[in-house]
Write a protein that holds these residues in place. Structure first.
Motif, PDB file in Angstrom:
ATOM      1  N   ASN A  29      13.541  -2.952   9.154  1.00 24.59           N
ATOM      2  CA  ASN A  29      12.604  -3.979   9.628  1.00 24.59           C
ATOM      3  C   ASN A  29      11.666  -3.477  10.716  1.00 24.59           C
ATOM      4  O   ASN A  29      10.951  -4.267  11.346  1.00 24.59           O
ATOM      5  CB  ASN A  29      13.373  -5.208  10.121  1.00 24.59           C
ATOM      6  CG  ASN A  29      14.290  -4.895  11.307  1.00 24.59           C
ATOM      7  OD1 ASN A  29      14.399  -3.747  11.733  1.00 24.59           O
ATOM      8  ND2 ASN A  29      14.944  -5.921  11.835  1.00 24.59           N
ATOM      9  N   THR A  30      11.627  -2.172  10.952  1.00 24.46           N
ATOM     10  CA  THR A  30      10.691  -1.593  11.916  1.00 24.46           C
ATOM     11  C   THR A  30       9.258  -1.837  11.437  1.00 24.46           C
ATOM     12  O   THR A  30       8.971  -1.702  10.242  1.00 24.46           O
ATOM     13  CB  THR A  30      10.934  -0.077  12.060  1.00 24.46           C
ATOM     14  OG1 THR A  30      12.279   0.143  12.492  1.00 24.46           O
ATOM     15  CG2 THR A  30       9.965   0.559  13.052  1.00 24.46           C
ATOM     16  N   PRO A  31       8.335  -2.195  12.324  1.00 24.37           N
ATOM     17  CA  PRO A  31       6.944  -2.392  11.904  1.00 24.37           C
ATOM     18  C   PRO A  31       6.386  -1.180  11.168  1.00 24.37           C
ATOM     19  O   PRO A  31       6.661  -0.034  11.539  1.00 24.37           O
ATOM     20  CB  PRO A  31       6.216  -2.632  13.229  1.00 24.37           C
ATOM     21  CG  PRO A  31       7.263  -3.218  14.127  1.00 24.37           C
ATOM     22  CD  PRO A  31       8.538  -2.516  13.749  1.00 24.37           C
ATOM     23  N   LEU A  32       5.598  -1.446  10.131  1.00 21.40           N
ATOM     24  CA  LEU A  32       5.072  -0.381   9.288  1.00 21.40           C
ATOM     25  C   LEU A  32       4.293   0.656  10.089  1.00 21.40           C
ATOM     26  O   LEU A  32       4.448   1.867   9.872  1.00 21.40           O
ATOM     27  CB  LEU A  32       4.184  -0.977   8.199  1.00 21.40           C
ATOM     28  CG  LEU A  32       3.518   0.018   7.248  1.00 21.40           C
ATOM     29  CD1 LEU A  32       4.559   0.840   6.503  1.00 21.40           C
ATOM     30  CD2 LEU A  32       2.598  -0.712   6.261  1.00 21.40           C
ATOM     31  N   MET A  89       6.637   3.012  11.705  1.00 22.67           N
ATOM     32  CA  MET A  89       7.216   3.931  10.727  1.00 22.67           C
ATOM     33  C   MET A  89       6.224   5.045  10.378  1.00 22.67           C
ATOM     34  O   MET A  89       6.605   6.225  10.297  1.00 22.67           O
ATOM     35  CB  MET A  89       7.596   3.174   9.458  1.00 22.67           C
ATOM     36  CG  MET A  89       8.807   2.275   9.583  1.00 22.67           C
ATOM     37  SD  MET A  89       9.276   1.667   7.927  1.00 22.67           S
ATOM     38  CE  MET A  89      10.696   0.654   8.328  1.00 22.67           C
ATOM     39  N   GLN A  90       4.987   4.684  10.170  1.00 23.74           N
ATOM     40  CA  GLN A  90       3.974   5.676   9.818  1.00 23.74           C
ATOM     41  C   GLN A  90       3.763   6.670  10.956  1.00 23.74           C
ATOM     42  O   GLN A  90       3.570   7.865  10.717  1.00 23.74           O
ATOM     43  CB  GLN A  90       2.669   4.972   9.458  1.00 23.74           C
ATOM     44  CG  GLN A  90       2.751   4.174   8.162  1.00 23.74           C
ATOM     45  CD  GLN A  90       1.554   3.282   7.931  1.00 23.74           C
ATOM     46  OE1 GLN A  90       0.920   2.810   8.880  1.00 23.74           O
ATOM     47  NE2 GLN A  90       1.230   3.031   6.658  1.00 23.74           N
ATOM     48  N   LYS A 150       4.111   1.229   0.358  1.00 26.80           N
ATOM     49  CA  LYS A 150       3.666   0.672   1.634  1.00 26.80           C
ATOM     50  C   LYS A 150       3.490   1.754   2.690  1.00 26.80           C
ATOM     51  O   LYS A 150       2.507   1.771   3.433  1.00 26.80           O
ATOM     52  CB  LYS A 150       4.674  -0.371   2.112  1.00 26.80           C
ATOM     53  CG  LYS A 150       4.725  -1.631   1.249  1.00 26.80           C
ATOM     54  CD  LYS A 150       5.787  -2.602   1.759  1.00 26.80           C
ATOM     55  CE  LYS A 150       5.860  -3.838   0.875  1.00 26.80           C
ATOM     56  NZ  LYS A 150       6.939  -4.771   1.328  1.00 26.80           N
ATOM     57  N   LEU A 151       4.467   2.665   2.776  1.00 26.27           N
ATOM     58  CA  LEU A 151       4.423   3.700   3.809  1.00 26.27           C
ATOM     59  C   LEU A 151       3.187   4.577   3.665  1.00 26.27           C
ATOM     60  O   LEU A 151       2.528   4.928   4.645  1.00 26.27           O
ATOM     61  CB  LEU A 151       5.687   4.565   3.737  1.00 26.27           C
ATOM     62  CG  LEU A 151       5.806   5.685   4.788  1.00 26.27           C
ATOM     63  CD1 LEU A 151       6.000   5.093   6.174  1.00 26.27           C
ATOM     64  CD2 LEU A 151       6.964   6.621   4.435  1.00 26.27           C
ATOM     65  N   PHE A 156       8.810   0.777  -1.100  1.00 26.63           N
ATOM     66  CA  PHE A 156       8.748   1.298   0.264  1.00 26.63           C
ATOM     67  C   PHE A 156       7.714   2.418   0.371  1.00 26.63           C
ATOM     68  O   PHE A 156       6.900   2.446   1.297  1.00 26.63           O
ATOM     69  CB  PHE A 156      10.127   1.808   0.699  1.00 26.63           C
ATOM     70  CG  PHE A 156      10.163   2.260   2.133  1.00 26.63           C
ATOM     71  CD1 PHE A 156      10.506   1.372   3.141  1.00 26.63           C
ATOM     72  CD2 PHE A 156       9.830   3.563   2.480  1.00 26.63           C
ATOM     73  CE1 PHE A 156      10.511   1.777   4.475  1.00 26.63           C
ATOM     74  CE2 PHE A 156       9.836   3.987   3.798  1.00 26.63           C
ATOM     75  CZ  PHE A 156      10.179   3.085   4.801  1.00 26.63           C
ATOM     76  N   THR A 188      15.821   5.007  11.521  1.00 24.16           N
ATOM     77  CA  THR A 188      14.823   3.948  11.634  1.00 24.16           C
ATOM     78  C   THR A 188      15.317   2.730  10.863  1.00 24.16           C
ATOM     79  O   THR A 188      15.732   2.848   9.708  1.00 24.16           O
ATOM     80  CB  THR A 188      13.466   4.406  11.061  1.00 24.16           C
ATOM     81  OG1 THR A 188      12.952   5.482  11.855  1.00 24.16           O
ATOM     82  CG2 THR A 188      12.455   3.270  11.061  1.00 24.16           C
ATOM     83  N   TYR A 225       6.783   9.061  10.957  1.00 20.23           N
ATOM     84  CA  TYR A 225       6.709   9.975   9.822  1.00 20.23           C
ATOM     85  C   TYR A 225       5.691  11.088  10.085  1.00 20.23           C
ATOM     86  O   TYR A 225       5.953  12.269   9.829  1.00 20.23           O
ATOM     87  CB  TYR A 225       6.346   9.204   8.554  1.00 20.23           C
ATOM     88  CG  TYR A 225       6.249  10.055   7.313  1.00 20.23           C
ATOM     89  CD1 TYR A 225       7.396  10.501   6.660  1.00 20.23           C
ATOM     90  CD2 TYR A 225       5.008  10.413   6.781  1.00 20.23           C
ATOM     91  CE1 TYR A 225       7.311  11.298   5.518  1.00 20.23           C
ATOM     92  CE2 TYR A 225       4.917  11.194   5.640  1.00 20.23           C
ATOM     93  CZ  TYR A 225       6.069  11.639   5.014  1.00 20.23           C
ATOM     94  OH  TYR A 225       5.970  12.419   3.897  1.00 20.23           O
TER      95      TYR A 225
END
Length: 332
Positions: free
Chosen positions: A39-42, A45-46, A153-154, A150, A36, A49
């Motif tokens: 700069n992938t949108p949060l 990413m969530q 935020k994640l 990180f 990943t 995950y």
């Protein structure tokens, strides 16, 4: 500047053999661990995950910061004779004329030390434990703001994001025993299953260099396994304390699910996901993500170095036994 041979990055998995503790992984048992971009949108990413149980993020850390930690670490270990003569410590090239059994890895299960030199092995182990206390490791990596920010935020934990002090620096010498099959909740049962692990490769790791491998969608198996373990422990009349023990009567030696990834993959009909890693990458995985490692067969005899960092929401119950830096016999 050090850059390990990333020999598997542009070839198909079928062109290499991947050795684990119980054999060679067949083609049907392997796949690629998906990366990943940072700069992938949060939200994406969530989603990944939650769906996959892991998130391999490229370039989380500045490469030069990671390599400085690697340099310092192998400078510390150099007196043991583990490094090849006339090589730069940051390269971490193992001296293949040495007895590899003198340099056991942390967290790979009880090593077979038959034929090893106890004095060298003790010196090596003592220096590895000392490294956990060095500022270049604690401040240079464990508390690096890039990972802390990180995770905050994640997870959405924000200012409650806490980096816990107990970590695991693991050296994996070429052809030594690899890490067996496990998930991390086994070892942190004295708190909620809400923590997150950040596995940090300290340097480049070729695809056959002993990096972590993840069971595809394995977190659902991990969750079910934990439920079954607890049900069995309860039925056996174990106390709450005994049930939380990572080494209770329902577990294998060392808290592992299996020493053999090949056997485990066949049992569950799942693939092991592999990838080469680069300095700066971080894999974030949840408490039930099932993982292991291949035996290190790096073509240049590079020592695989990595560490497990863990983060919790400090506003929630967590396993405070992990408040202290790793020490021998801490039972964790």
């Amino acid at each position: 500047m050090f850059s390990a041979t990333m020999s598997g990055s542009e070839m198909t998995l079928g062109e290499k053999q991947f050795f684990v503790n119980d054999g060679i992984l067949p083609a049907e048992s392997i796949g690629i661990l998906s990366p990943t971009a940072l700069n992938t949108p949060l939200a994406e990413m969530q989603r990944r995950y939650k769906e996959d149980g892991y998130l391999l993020v490229k370039n989380v850390l500045p490469r030069e910061d990671v390599l400085q930690v690697r340099q310092s670490h192998f400078e510390k270990l150099a007196p043991t004779g583990c490094l090849a003569p006339n090589t730069n410590p940051v390269e971490g090239i193992f001296d293949m004329t040495q007895n590899r059994l003198n340099f056991p890895g942390v967290g790979a299960g009880p090593p077979d030390m038959t034929g090893s030199d106890p004095e060298v092995a003790k010196q090596f182990n003592d220096l590895v434990l000392e490294a956990h206390h060095e500022d270049w490791y604690k401040e240079g990596l464990c508390h690096h703001p890039a990972i802390q920010e990180f995770v905050a935020k994640l997870t959405g934990w924000g200012e409650n994001t806490l980096s816990i002090r107990r970590t695991l620096l693991r050296n994996n010498m070429p052809q030594n025993t690899a890490i067996g099959v496990h998930y991390d909740q086994i070892f942190l049962r004295h708190g909620e299953d809400t923590f997150i692990t950040a596995w940090v490769p300290i340097g480049d790791i070729s695809i056959d260099g002993g990096g972590l491998i993840y069971l595809e969608k394995g977190h659902d198996i991990g969750k079910q396994t934990e439920t079954e373990f607890m049900e069995c422990a309860n039925a056996a009349g174990m106390t709450d304390q005994e049930m939380k023990d990572a080494y209770n009567a329902n577990m294998m030696s060392g808290g592992l699910l299996d020493v053999g990834p090949l056997r485990y993959a066949k049992k569950h009909g799942r693939r092991w996901l592999l990838t080469p890693y680069e300095a700066g990458d971080v894999v974030f995985h949840n408490p039930y993500a099932i993982h292991a490692s291949c035996i290190n067969h790096d073509p240049e005899n590079v020592i695989r170095l990595g560490t497990d960092l863990r983060y919790v929401d400090s506003s929630r119950p967590w396993d405070t036994r992990w408040s202290n830096i790793l020490k021998p016999g801490d039972g964790l």
